[in-house]
Scaffold this motif. Structure first.
Motif, PDB file in Angstrom:
ATOM      1  N   ALA A   1       0.815  -1.217   0.000  1.00  0.00           N
ATOM      2  CA  ALA A   1       0.000   0.000   0.000  1.00  0.00           C
ATOM      3  C   ALA A   1       0.846   1.262   0.000  1.00  0.00           C
ATOM      4  CB  ALA A   1      -0.926  -0.007   1.220  1.00  0.00           C
TER       5      ALA A   1
ATOM      6  N   ALA B   1      -3.418  -3.988  -2.649  1.00  0.00           N
ATOM      7  CA  ALA B   1      -3.672  -3.451  -1.312  1.00  0.00           C
ATOM      8  C   ALA B   1      -5.131  -3.623  -0.911  1.00  0.00           C
ATOM      9  CB  ALA B   1      -3.278  -1.971  -1.260  1.00  0.00           C
TER      10      ALA B   1
ATOM     11  N   LEU C   1      -7.642  -5.651   2.401  1.00  0.00           N
ATOM     12  CA  LEU C   1      -8.807  -4.997   3.003  1.00  0.00           C
ATOM     13  C   LEU C   1     -10.055  -5.842   2.832  1.00  0.00           C
ATOM     14  CD1 LEU C   1      -8.204  -1.308   1.857  1.00  0.00           C
ATOM     15  CD2 LEU C   1      -7.644  -2.366   4.057  1.00  0.00           C
TER      16      LEU C   1
ATOM     17  N   TYR D   1      -1.067  -3.432   9.639  1.00  0.00           N
ATOM     18  CA  TYR D   1      -1.508  -2.158   9.088  1.00  0.00           C
ATOM     19  C   TYR D   1      -0.326  -1.269   8.664  1.00  0.00           C
ATOM     20  CZ  TYR D   1      -4.372   1.996   8.438  1.00  0.00           C
ATOM     21  OH  TYR D   1      -5.014   3.086   7.890  1.00  0.00           O
TER      22      TYR D   1
ATOM     23  N   TYR E   1      -0.511   1.187   4.901  1.00  0.00           N
ATOM     24  CA  TYR E   1      -1.773   1.922   4.820  1.00  0.00           C
ATOM     25  C   TYR E   1      -1.632   3.288   5.491  1.00  0.00           C
ATOM     26  CZ  TYR E   1      -4.048  -2.447   3.375  1.00  0.00           C
ATOM     27  OH  TYR E   1      -4.411  -3.582   2.711  1.00  0.00           O
ATOM     28  N   ARG E   2      -2.592   4.154   5.227  1.00  0.00           N
ATOM     29  CA  ARG E   2      -2.559   5.510   5.750  1.00  0.00           C
ATOM     30  C   ARG E   2      -2.506   5.513   7.278  1.00  0.00           C
ATOM     31  NH1 ARG E   2      -7.279   8.718   2.372  1.00  0.00           N
ATOM     32  NH2 ARG E   2      -6.077   9.102   0.470  1.00  0.00           N
TER      33      ARG E   2
ATOM     34  N   HIS F   1      -9.989   2.346  10.705  1.00  0.00           N
ATOM     35  CA  HIS F   1      -9.806   0.963  10.274  1.00  0.00           C
ATOM     36  C   HIS F   1     -10.144   0.001  11.423  1.00  0.00           C
ATOM     37  CE1 HIS F   1      -7.770  -2.153   7.730  1.00  0.00           C
ATOM     38  NE2 HIS F   1      -7.533  -2.707   8.902  1.00  0.00           N
TER      39      HIS F   1
ATOM     40  N   GLU G   1      -9.031   4.096   3.117  1.00  0.00           N
ATOM     41  CA  GLU G   1      -7.697   4.045   2.528  1.00  0.00           C
ATOM     42  C   GLU G   1      -7.583   4.865   1.242  1.00  0.00           C
ATOM     43  OE1 GLU G   1      -3.773   3.259   1.820  1.00  0.00           O
ATOM     44  OE2 GLU G   1      -4.961   3.015   3.648  1.00  0.00           O
TER      45      GLU G   1
END
Length: 441
Positions: free
Chosen positions: A215, A228, A232, A296, A301-302, A309, A383
């Motif tokens: 990601a 990515a 999820l 994560y 990921y952000r 999340h 995301e």
């Protein structure tokens, strides 16, 4: 309950686990027998039927159980028991005795008169020092003729059962506290099942290794976006199946016990339902958010979306746990419950657009019954909100131009998805309560 524990001599092990299939035994076989008797006595029955209640017990424990039975009889209850080689004290303590040989009546009458009657019928006197039960057994097995029928069993007066009204029920909060403690003691070792934890962490660690850094790749292209997005999708699906399978088994093993205890008015079904599901709900629904810590940030990921999340995974787990409780409360047969769970999950996922984008209009509503669809939609939007990727056109929006992702339900915000997941959790739980109440009536 405290008086029964004292009468049965179980005070010393009152807080120990009884033991079972998944719990190592912590009390002796004799104590287990007394617990079984005590459990039935808690229901305050008018008729007590016991099959060899003193077998496996030493003479002192057997005498204590017999004394308890005498107290029950003196309190207005009828007590019927089968005993093998009881002591003279116990045998002569019964009001009436019924002896059988080859399913035929040999003697029916007062227990105190059995030795005299059979000795006269067989012509054999009881030797001194021989227990009455042993003498009767020898005479009956030797084929002694039945004595003349007792004119009548000595009239055993029918004493009216004490008409005292039932004790006032405990307050709901007290019922809940007691049931919560009982459920915790009974199921505490199942809360952290080693095999389940090994299953969970092995899958999560494998996912972390496979998706590591996917990601975080920049610039994004169509392949990295879909890769990515794959994790999820995996996270809510994997946890939904795992938690539903576990929660399916919450109520079915306890149906018979709860039905009897509820009939005796020991507690309200709502107190039991809340107590039984409290601990399971907390542990089950917190595992998936905790597992997010494993993958994560490694996947990339952000960072700013981590809280959202985790919240989505929690609500997804709550919905899955509630769905499993619902199916288990309505379907008592485990094989049928497992089948229904699989059919529900796969049907709603297939019609939810995960595997085919062109859903017939008349089947679109089935996809709305998939809580995983809302969880996946929320995770994708957390995301990829405002994100772009390189495409043949130049720069494309992930949520606006991707043929599959643009069909996700709800608008640009995740409020609809969060509300839907919460509604699934509450709705399934209310249906589970209704099913439990109906099946234990």
């Amino acid at each position: 309950a405290a008086a029964t524990l004292k009468a049965l001599g179980l005070e010393s092990c009152a807080d120990q686990a009884i033991g079972g299939a998944n719990v190592r035994r912590e009390i002796s076989g004799g104590q287990r027998r007394r617990v079984t008797i005590g459990h039935e006595l808690l229901l305050d029955p008018g008729l007590v039927l016991l099959d060899e209640p003193t077998s496996g017990l030493d003479s002192h424990a057997a005498a204590k159980i017999f004394a308890l039975l005498v107290e029950l009889k003196n309190g207005g209850r009828a007590v019927l028991a089968t005993l093998h080689q009881p002591t003279d004290f116990m045998m002569l303590g019964f009001d009436a005795l019924h002896l059988l040989r080859d399913s035929r009546d040999v003697y029916t009458g007062r227990a105190a008169g059995a030795v005299t009657a059979l000795a006269a019928a067989s012509g054999v006197e009881k030797p001194p020092g021989v227990p009455a039960a042993d003498f009767l057994l020898d005479v009956v097995c030797a084929g002694a003729p039945a004595p003349p029928a007792a004119s009548e069993l000595d009239a055993v007066e029918e004493e009216a059962l004490a008409d005292a009204g039932p004790d006032a029920p405990l307050p709901w909060r007290r019922q809940y506290a007691l049931l919560l403690r009982r459920c915790f003691l009974a199921h505490r070792l199942d809360l952290v099942d080693p095999m389940f934890m090994a299953n969970v962490f092995s899958i999560m660690i494998l996912a972390t290794c496979l998706w590591s850094g996917e990601a975080a790749k920049r610039p994004r292209d169509e392949t990295s976006v879909r890769d990515a997005a794959g994790l999820l999708f995996l996270a809510p699906v994997y946890w939904a199946f795992q938690i539903m399978i576990t929660s399916l088994q919450t109520f079915p093993p306890d149906f018979d016990v709860v039905t009897k205890e509820r009939a005796a008015g020991l507690y309200s079904i709502s107190a039991y339902f809340v107590a039984r599901t409290s601990i399971d709900t907390v542990t089950s629904c917190l595992l998936s958010p905790a597992s997010a810590l494993l993958y994560y940030f490694v996947v990339g990921y952000r960072p700013s979306g981590f809280g959202w999340h985790v919240l989505v995974l929690f609500l997804n787990s709550l919905a899955a746990h509630s769905a499993g409780l619902c199916i288990g409360a309505w379907v008592r047969n485990m094989k049928r419950a497992m089948t229904l769970q699989t059919v529900y999950m796969l049907t709603t996922m297939i019609c939810g657009g995960f595997y085919v984008t062109r859903i017939p209009t008349w089947l679109e509503w089935v996809g709305d019954l998939s809580f995983i669809r809302y969880a996946y939609s929320a995770l994708i939007k957390i995301e990829y909100a405002g994100a772009h990727y390189d495409c043949p056109k130049g720069r494309c929006r992930v949520l606006g131009d991707d043929a599959q992702l643009k069909q996700l339900p709800g608008g640009p915000f995740i409020g609809i998805q969060l509300a839907a997941l919460a509604a699934f959790g509450v709705g399934f739980r209310l249906l589970a309560f209704w099913g439990l109440k109906r099946n234990t009536a």
